[in-house]
Design a protein around this motif. Sequence first.
Motif, short mmCIF file in Angstrom:
data_model
loop_
_atom_site.label_atom_id
_atom_site.label_comp_id
_atom_site.label_asym_id
_atom_site.label_seq_id
_atom_site.Cartn_x
_atom_site.Cartn_y
_atom_site.Cartn_z
N ASP A 138 67.87 40.85 -27.56
CA ASP A 138 68.52 41.47 -28.77
C ASP A 138 67.96 43.55 -29.38
OD1 ASP A 138 71.17 41.83 -29.92
OD2 ASP A 138 70.24 40.91 -31.95
N TYR A 150 66.03 43.15 -33.10
CA TYR A 150 66.76 41.90 -33.70
C TYR A 150 65.67 40.48 -33.39
CZ TYR A 150 69.38 45.70 -35.95
OH TYR A 150 69.38 46.87 -37.30
N VAL A 207 64.05 41.54 -40.75
CA VAL A 207 65.04 40.15 -39.35
C VAL A 207 64.43 39.05 -40.01
CG1 VAL A 207 66.06 40.24 -37.47
CG2 VAL A 207 65.85 42.23 -37.93
N HIS A 256 65.95 34.97 -38.69
CA HIS A 256 65.03 34.56 -37.21
C HIS A 256 64.24 35.18 -36.78
CE1 HIS A 256 68.38 36.77 -36.58
NE2 HIS A 256 68.12 37.70 -35.92
N PHE A 269 76.86 34.86 -30.20
CA PHE A 269 76.75 35.19 -29.27
C PHE A 269 76.98 34.17 -28.18
CE2 PHE A 269 72.57 38.39 -31.21
CZ PHE A 269 74.12 39.03 -31.02
N PHE A 312 71.83 33.48 -32.91
CA PHE A 312 72.82 33.86 -32.42
C PHE A 312 72.11 33.76 -30.98
CE2 PHE A 312 72.98 35.98 -36.57
CZ PHE A 312 73.90 36.55 -36.58
N ARG A 339 66.54 47.32 -45.60
CA ARG A 339 68.29 46.66 -44.81
C ARG A 339 67.88 45.58 -44.48
NH1 ARG A 339 69.79 44.97 -39.79
NH2 ARG A 339 72.01 44.77 -39.93
N ASP A 343 69.03 42.18 -43.04
CA ASP A 343 69.39 41.61 -41.14
C ASP A 343 70.43 39.87 -41.96
OD1 ASP A 343 70.17 41.96 -38.24
OD2 ASP A 343 69.57 40.23 -38.40
N VAL A 344 71.94 40.17 -41.16
CA VAL A 344 72.30 39.21 -41.67
C VAL A 344 71.56 38.10 -43.51
CG1 VAL A 344 73.62 38.87 -40.06
CG2 VAL A 344 71.02 37.46 -39.67
N HIS A 381 75.01 50.76 -35.44
CA HIS A 381 75.02 50.09 -34.46
C HIS A 381 76.06 48.25 -33.68
CE1 HIS A 381 72.59 47.24 -36.47
NE2 HIS A 381 72.18 46.51 -36.00
N ASP A 382 75.92 47.68 -33.99
CA ASP A 382 77.11 46.85 -34.01
C ASP A 382 78.75 47.58 -33.84
OD1 ASP A 382 74.68 44.59 -34.28
OD2 ASP A 382 75.16 44.77 -36.20
N ARG A 387 79.44 46.90 -28.79
CA ARG A 387 78.41 47.30 -29.51
C ARG A 387 78.26 48.66 -28.58
NH1 ARG A 387 74.95 42.56 -32.47
NH2 ARG A 387 74.03 42.39 -30.14
N ARG A 414 76.00 52.28 -28.88
CA ARG A 414 74.50 52.61 -28.51
C ARG A 414 73.63 53.98 -27.18
NH1 ARG A 414 72.93 45.79 -29.01
NH2 ARG A 414 74.02 46.57 -31.08
C1 NOJ Z 1 73.21 41.90 -37.02
C2 NOJ Z 1 72.68 43.08 -37.16
O1 NOJ Z 1 73.27 44.02 -37.29
C3 NOJ Z 1 72.26 42.53 -35.07
O2 NOJ Z 1 72.32 43.83 -34.24
C4 NOJ Z 1 72.17 41.40 -34.36
O3 NOJ Z 1 72.74 41.79 -33.06
C5 NOJ Z 1 72.53 40.23 -35.39
N1 NOJ Z 1 71.87 40.92 -36.99
C6 NOJ Z 1 70.91 39.22 -35.21
O4 NOJ Z 1 69.69 39.77 -35.87
#
Ligand code: NOJ
Length: 561
Positions: A60, A63, A100, A103, A144, A163, A197, A199-200, A329-330, A416, A420
């Motif tokens: 990913d 990530y 991150v 996970h 995903f 994910f 920052r 992540d989730v 980026h998403d 996404r 990118r």
């Molecule tokens: C959010 C991130 O912005 C994304 O790009 C990523 O795929 C997922 N979290 C899993 O880490």
Amino acid sequence: MNKAWWKESVVYQIYPRSFKDSNGDGIGDLGGIIEKLDYLKELGIDVIWLSPVYKSPNDDNGYDISDYQDIMTEFGTMEDFDKLLKKAHDKGIKIMMDLVVNHTSDEHQWFIESRKSIDNEYRDYYLWKKGVDGQPPNNWGSCFSGSAWKYDESTEMYFLHLFSQKQPDLNWENKKVRNEVYDMMKWWLDKGIDGFRMDVINLISKDQQFPDGPKGETSLYGDFGPYSVNGPRVHEFLNEMNRKVLSKYDIMTVGETPGVTTEEAMKYVGNDRNELNMVFQFEHMGLGDGPDGKWSNLSFDLNDLKRIMTKWQKGLENGGWNSLYWNNHDQPRVVSRFGNDKKYWKQSAKMLATCLHMMQGTPYIYQGEEIGMTNVAFESIEEYRDIETINAYNELVNIKGKDSAEMMAAIYGRGRDNARTPVQWDDSENAGFTTDTPWIKVNPNYRQINVKSQLHDQDSIFNYYKKLISIRKKNEIVVYGTYNLILEDHQEIYSYTRTLGDKKLLVICNFTENTPVFNLPEEIKYNSKEFIVGNYTTECAGSIESFELKPYEARVYLLHS
Ligand code: NOJ
């Protein structure tokens, strides 16, 4: 309102893989970022948010981290990172890292150990469960596609992955996991980085009963949301993280929190909460979602956008703080999504920038947004690189029978990879991003849209962003003024004011290619007015009581009473 440097900053997000390649392997890297620091300085940003640069097998794109204290081979070395940090700091630019920790990668040493046996000392670093009658422990679906559980033969149990299958979720109930994460954070902060920052971050605490989630009519799997989004112990964990780590440094933190409401957000960012500085909310990013989630790609209604943005502006104005973003980026490119990337490309890109940058909160610019980069439409699914897009195509088209052309249209709208494609630096081959074949194709419009052509053009989108940033620096009202929506139900105009002391900022944005008339509401009184910025070069000194807006026009006035 309490003042803080992170409230007064403008952040620029770098997705390193697509930013700039310095060693000719087709992949962006740390050397490429170093090369472009002067460009960022010129733009005037204060902080870089660096998407993950850690060691990763790239299931990913970083990530999925296999070593939190090492750098991804394709991006360079830890020495390169230290050089980047030093050079950025020398130029007065801070660096915020991506954290991150919901996970890891399945190639992380912890997971390699964890999957070996049920009594391995790392077993409880992850979430392992027995199946039920040969089926996964519950019906949760992964973000995903497919089940969120993967069967592992070595111990005949399932592990949770919200994910991809290569991103096993960490077990935050385990104190050892939390302490490992905190130690790793301190290691980076002691190096001198300026924040995280996260992540989730609102998914880290799961309901330990792991109940089945609700299933929609069209979904194959259940939604883990009620049992994992803003889960039972998330605030306790963040409070602990704050006490043990964050509070010891003068840094900036922003949590990525999908599915958060304003009330919940206040629990993460409230002054008195000791958790985070701000969060990324997703309500405006969900506009146009339908039965297939974002892959329904429905059109958006300006009044929904106004309602959502206003709810966040008002909801966090007492004791909270907003992040402001149109892109990351998403997400698809904003000029293609909420603007018009054809006839009114330049005007609408500037209008959208105005609308966002004059709000209360910390603005985030995503690489390429400052030159109006647009969505891309690759011909076939084979040209896409994003795991979410590829998996969704397989599930929706190959399993559920969605029309493939319809799905491709949805990918063009919301995929996404729109964000990118490589940054378009100039009009040479591969947009000056690399001398090799880029890891993902360049958007074919790079000959028209690129940094080089905009740097010296005073009327460019780049120079407009630069101006908006400098206006923020010079006018406290842009940072701290109180937001109020006006012309609430207008179908074409988004207009609001910001008030600080005896001054008012009046922001007027036309979201259409029509020419609606703006009528100043009677309750707005002023003695004198000053034109601050706008996206048309025509004189804006005339009366503001009533006038016709040009297509996608934006104007900002400062009113004195
Ligand atoms: C959010 C991130 O912005 C994304 O790009 C990523 O795929 C997922 N979290 C899993 O880490």
